[in-house]
Design a protein around this motif. Structure first.
Motif, PDB file in Angstrom:
ATOM      1  N   LEU A  98      16.202 -31.672  10.087  1.00 13.31           N
ATOM      2  CA  LEU A  98      14.760 -31.669  10.391  1.00 13.31           C
ATOM      3  C   LEU A  98      14.126 -33.013  10.056  1.00 13.31           C
ATOM      4  O   LEU A  98      13.308 -33.539  10.810  1.00 13.31           O
ATOM      5  N   ASN A  99      14.512 -33.567   8.907  1.00 14.92           N
ATOM      6  CA  ASN A  99      13.943 -34.847   8.482  1.00 14.92           C
ATOM      7  C   ASN A  99      14.368 -35.982   9.427  1.00 14.92           C
ATOM      8  O   ASN A  99      13.553 -36.822   9.827  1.00 14.92           O
ATOM      9  N   ALA A 100      15.655 -35.964   9.828  1.00  8.78           N
ATOM     10  CA  ALA A 100      16.158 -36.979  10.759  1.00  8.78           C
ATOM     11  C   ALA A 100      15.483 -36.837  12.127  1.00  8.78           C
ATOM     12  O   ALA A 100      15.160 -37.827  12.796  1.00  8.78           O
ATOM     13  N   PHE A 101      15.255 -35.596  12.517  1.00  3.07           N
ATOM     14  CA  PHE A 101      14.587 -35.304  13.790  1.00  3.07           C
ATOM     15  C   PHE A 101      13.159 -35.860  13.799  1.00  3.07           C
ATOM     16  O   PHE A 101      12.726 -36.493  14.774  1.00  3.07           O
ATOM     17  N   MET A 102      12.432 -35.659  12.685  1.00  3.40           N
ATOM     18  CA  MET A 102      11.071 -36.192  12.590  1.00  3.40           C
ATOM     19  C   MET A 102      11.074 -37.711  12.748  1.00  3.40           C
ATOM     20  O   MET A 102      10.251 -38.284  13.465  1.00  3.40           O
ATOM     21  N   HIS A 103      12.008 -38.373  12.048  1.00  2.00           N
ATOM     22  CA  HIS A 103      12.069 -39.838  12.116  1.00  2.00           C
ATOM     23  C   HIS A 103      12.350 -40.285  13.555  1.00  2.00           C
ATOM     24  O   HIS A 103      11.708 -41.206  14.077  1.00  2.00           O
ATOM     25  N   ASP A 104      13.272 -39.613  14.205  1.00  2.00           N
ATOM     26  CA  ASP A 104      13.644 -39.977  15.578  1.00  2.00           C
ATOM     27  C   ASP A 104      12.483 -39.757  16.545  1.00  2.00           C
ATOM     28  O   ASP A 104      12.207 -40.603  17.406  1.00  2.00           O
ATOM     29  N   LEU A 105      11.784 -38.628  16.393  1.00  2.00           N
ATOM     30  CA  LEU A 105      10.680 -38.312  17.319  1.00  2.00           C
ATOM     31  C   LEU A 105       9.579 -39.358  17.262  1.00  2.00           C
ATOM     32  O   LEU A 105       8.923 -39.631  18.264  1.00  2.00           O
ATOM     33  N   TYR A 106       9.359 -39.925  16.069  1.00  2.00           N
ATOM     34  CA  TYR A 106       8.293 -40.922  15.925  1.00  2.00           C
ATOM     35  C   TYR A 106       8.809 -42.354  16.042  1.00  2.00           C
ATOM     36  O   TYR A 106       8.070 -43.298  15.799  1.00  2.00           O
ATOM     37  N   HIS A 107      10.086 -42.487  16.382  1.00  2.00           N
ATOM     38  CA  HIS A 107      10.643 -43.830  16.597  1.00  2.00           C
ATOM     39  C   HIS A 107      11.316 -43.912  17.972  1.00  2.00           C
ATOM     40  O   HIS A 107      10.629 -43.901  18.978  1.00  2.00           O
ATOM     41  N   PRO A 137       7.454 -43.014   6.603  1.00  2.00           N
ATOM     42  CA  PRO A 137       6.834 -42.716   5.300  1.00  2.00           C
ATOM     43  C   PRO A 137       7.661 -43.270   4.142  1.00  2.00           C
ATOM     44  O   PRO A 137       8.869 -43.524   4.311  1.00  2.00           O
ATOM     45  N   PRO A 138       7.047 -43.470   2.977  1.00  2.00           N
ATOM     46  CA  PRO A 138       7.783 -43.966   1.804  1.00  2.00           C
ATOM     47  C   PRO A 138       9.061 -43.158   1.553  1.00  2.00           C
ATOM     48  O   PRO A 138       9.032 -41.924   1.578  1.00  2.00           O
ATOM     49  N   GLY A 139      10.162 -43.863   1.332  1.00  2.00           N
ATOM     50  CA  GLY A 139      11.445 -43.201   1.066  1.00  2.00           C
ATOM     51  C   GLY A 139      12.070 -42.569   2.290  1.00  2.00           C
ATOM     52  O   GLY A 139      13.121 -41.915   2.186  1.00  2.00           O
ATOM     53  N   GLY A 140      11.421 -42.720   3.449  1.00  2.00           N
ATOM     54  CA  GLY A 140      11.961 -42.123   4.672  1.00  2.00           C
ATOM     55  C   GLY A 140      11.854 -40.609   4.709  1.00  2.00           C
ATOM     56  O   GLY A 140      12.521 -39.936   5.498  1.00  2.00           O
ATOM     57  N   VAL A 141      11.012 -40.024   3.839  1.00  2.00           N
ATOM     58  CA  VAL A 141      10.902 -38.558   3.765  1.00  2.00           C
ATOM     59  C   VAL A 141       9.656 -38.083   4.523  1.00  2.00           C
ATOM     60  O   VAL A 141       8.543 -38.520   4.242  1.00  2.00           O
ATOM     61  N   TYR A 142       9.876 -37.170   5.471  1.00  2.00           N
ATOM     62  CA  TYR A 142       8.772 -36.537   6.204  1.00  2.00           C
ATOM     63  C   TYR A 142       8.483 -35.154   5.625  1.00  2.00           C
ATOM     64  O   TYR A 142       7.339 -34.769   5.449  1.00  2.00           O
ATOM     65  N   THR A 143       9.568 -34.416   5.371  1.00  2.00           N
ATOM     66  CA  THR A 143       9.436 -33.009   4.967  1.00  2.00           C
ATOM     67  C   THR A 143       9.723 -32.886   3.469  1.00  2.00           C
ATOM     68  O   THR A 143      10.835 -32.527   3.076  1.00  2.00           O
ATOM     69  N   HIS A 144       8.736 -33.172   2.631  1.00  2.00           N
ATOM     70  CA  HIS A 144       8.936 -33.167   1.174  1.00  2.00           C
ATOM     71  C   HIS A 144       9.160 -31.760   0.630  1.00  2.00           C
ATOM     72  O   HIS A 144       9.930 -31.569  -0.296  1.00  2.00           O
ATOM     73  N   ILE A 145       8.432 -30.801   1.190  1.00  2.00           N
ATOM     74  CA  ILE A 145       8.546 -29.402   0.742  1.00  2.00           C
ATOM     75  C   ILE A 145       8.747 -28.556   1.992  1.00  2.00           C
ATOM     76  O   ILE A 145       7.914 -28.577   2.907  1.00  2.00           O
ATOM     77  N   VAL A 146       9.846 -27.814   2.040  1.00  2.00           N
ATOM     78  CA  VAL A 146      10.144 -26.999   3.222  1.00  2.00           C
ATOM     79  C   VAL A 146      10.396 -25.562   2.789  1.00  2.00           C
ATOM     80  O   VAL A 146      11.032 -25.320   1.760  1.00  2.00           O
ATOM     81  N   GLY A 147       9.896 -24.618   3.577  1.00  2.00           N
ATOM     82  CA  GLY A 147      10.218 -23.203   3.376  1.00  2.00           C
ATOM     83  C   GLY A 147      10.991 -22.724   4.591  1.00  2.00           C
ATOM     84  O   GLY A 147      10.478 -22.789   5.706  1.00  2.00           O
ATOM     85  N   ILE A 148      12.238 -22.314   4.403  1.00  2.00           N
ATOM     86  CA  ILE A 148      13.063 -21.854   5.522  1.00  2.00           C
ATOM     87  C   ILE A 148      13.105 -20.326   5.485  1.00  2.00           C
ATOM     88  O   ILE A 148      13.626 -19.752   4.521  1.00  2.00           O
ATOM     89  N   ASP A 149      12.555 -19.664   6.489  1.00  2.00           N
ATOM     90  CA  ASP A 149      12.523 -18.200   6.485  1.00  2.00           C
ATOM     91  C   ASP A 149      13.842 -17.639   7.009  1.00  2.00           C
ATOM     92  O   ASP A 149      14.228 -17.901   8.151  1.00  2.00           O
ATOM     93  N   LEU A 150      14.507 -16.857   6.141  1.00  2.00           N
ATOM     94  CA  LEU A 150      15.816 -16.294   6.478  1.00  2.00           C
ATOM     95  C   LEU A 150      15.728 -14.778   6.603  1.00  2.00           C
ATOM     96  O   LEU A 150      14.972 -14.126   5.871  1.00  2.00           O
TER      97      LEU A 150
END
Length: 477
Positions: A98-107, A137-150
């Motif tokens: 998800l984090n890599a996807f965010m970076h790619d979408l905005y680049h 974003p600083p540190g390359g982190v977009y999704t600092h806190i994630v909740g994954i519903d299982l």
């Protein structure tokens, strides 16, 4: 859907047929030694404790917002250590993707160039923020806190129901549920070894500090930005700020001074390094987004893009909560990790595609249909529990705007018993583990929030729709 589903305590909901599963053996030994009246009294004590602490949430959309107590059930949801290790691997893989996807979408948008993801998914998407294009974003982190519903459908079948990467809520209930259980049943926790969750706020503070911007000092200042006391999750904002030792601030407490975001204190304005915001993108900066917002800070986006502050989660991450994007998550995981997803998605029909739409319209009575941008159990149709009139009304909505919907099969969600006056009764559950992401790595708290449908047969676990919560145990084995 069969009447007898997988029950996490007994293996089956068929009366008299199941036997205690290994995860619950220690708990059930303890349970058998307790007097029913003692357990009933403890359930009443827990309800009183929650009322006293003020663990409530606001329900909107009725004549006026009302505060409700979220029901808490004293029978824990128990996961073995080996089950949790397997789950954790799948959760970490998904969150990294998800984090890599965010970076790619905005680049560079390599995933779109490769043809794996259609451009229409974000071209007209309100969660897509052009202001984030080309910025990391600083540190390359977009999704600092994630909740994954299982959700769970069998002994070894776990699936992801949805991703919450915008501002996942509910972690205060995870912490309070555990604290309440330990206060009510201290002897139980000496008998069954359960991994702790109480250190989540400390881990959150550490993870956020590790994402501080270049302008930060050695000891980064972290603040929680809340929309204010009328927000449905205000209890959680105040609770987390207090537990983290962070400042709880509203937009009116902050201003931009000398290229930094600063908060008002008794000593004047002092700079903040990391803002854990619980305010939606649209209200963050009236100079960039909604000009009428009084919840945000004028100019914060300029400071952010210049490296003067970290906003967690990053603006624009909401696009990964989109249920149409969700339907492509197996491709997304494979594209960025080079591996097959360890945690599968629920089968999903994209109503924007003609063949899928035809299938969904032909099978509405059997399916669950959700709005692409919807959340909290609103704007959805649960076919098997809907009337013919509700189905035909929804059919018209679907035909008028198919791109706005996805559909999924009605799952046989696992059950965990709840405590009732008459004894234990099975109820459907889901699970939201909480994941912290920083340049130091991915940190998953053992357990998470188990939400439970308190009504017999109901599959809707959302608190806004009458659902309750349970303490979630990961065994220390």
């Amino acid at each position: 859907m069969s009447d007898h589903m997988f029950d996490e305590m007994y293996g089956t909901t068929e009366p008299g047929k199941g036997e205690i599963r290994g995860a619950y053996s220690g708990y059930c030994e303890w349970l058998d030694e307790q007097e029913p009246e003692y357990l009933r009294r403890k359930q009443r004590d827990a309800d009183r404790e929650f009322r006293r602490t003020g663990i409530t949430f606001n329900v909107y959309g009725e004549d006026d917002a009302e505060e409700r107590l979220i029901p808490f059930d004293t029978v824990p949801r128990i996961i073995t250590g080996s089950e949790w290790r397997r789950l954790s691997k799948g959760i970490e893989q998904r969150v990294r993707a998800l984090n890599a996807f965010m970076h790619d979408l905005y680049h560079r948008q390599e995933i779109i160039r490769s043809g794996r993801l259609p451009q229409r998914l974000f071209r007209d998407n309100v969660a897509w923020l052009p202001h984030m294009v080309g910025f990391t974003p600083p540190g390359g982190v977009y999704t600092h806190i994630v909740g994954i519903d299982l959700v769970r459908t069998g002994p070894d079948e776990f699936m992801v129901l949805e991703d919450n990467a915008r501002t996942p809520s509910g972690v205060s209930y995870m912490l309070e549920n555990r604290e309440t259980m330990m206060a009510m049943f201290p002897d139980l926790f000496t008998q069954v070894q359960v991994r702790p969750v109480a250190n989540y706020p400390r881990r959150l503070a550490k993870s956020l500090a590790a994402c501080a911007p270049p302008a930060a000092s050695d000891k980064p200042v972290v603040a929680v930005l809340t929309p204010g006391i009328y927000n449905s999750a205000y209890f959680e904002h105040a609770f987390l700020a207090d537990q983290m030792g962070a400042e709880l601030v509203e937009g009116s407490d902050l201003r931009v001074i000398d290229g930094r975001v600063a908060m008002r204190t008794t000593r004047g304005y002092e700079p903040i390094d990391v803002i854990y915001r619980r305010v939606d993108d649209d209200y963050l900066d009236p100079l960039t987004f909604n000009p009428n917002s009084v919840l945000g800070i004028p100019g914060i986006m300029d400071v952010y893009r210049a490296g003067g502050v970290t906003i967690a989660n990053a603006p624009g991450t909401g696009i990964s909560d989109d249920k149409a994007i969700y339907s492509f998550m197996s491709e997304i995981v494979e594209f960025y990790t080079g591996e097959k997803p360890l945690l599968p998605n629920v089968e999903t029909w994209r109503c924007a595609e003609a063949d899928s739409l035809k299938y969904v319209l032909d099978n509405l009575a059997e399916l669950v249909v959700k709005e692409v941008h919807g959340s909290g159990g609103y704007g959805m149709l649960i076919g098997p529990t809907s009337s013919k009139k509700e189905i035909s009304t929804f059919r018209r909505k679907l035909e008028a705007n198919p791109e706005n919907y996805i559909a999924q099969p009605t799952l046989s969600l696992s059950t965990v018993p709840i405590f009732q006056k008459s004894g234990l009764a099975p109820r459907h559950v889901d699970l939201r583990p909480y994941v912290l992401v920083s340049p130091d790595g991915v940190d998953i708290t053992p357990g998470g929030l188990t939400r439970v449908a308190m009504k017999k047969g109901s599959l809707v676990v959302n608190s806004s729709q009458g659902g309750g919560t349970k303490d979630t145990w990961v065994l220390d084995d």
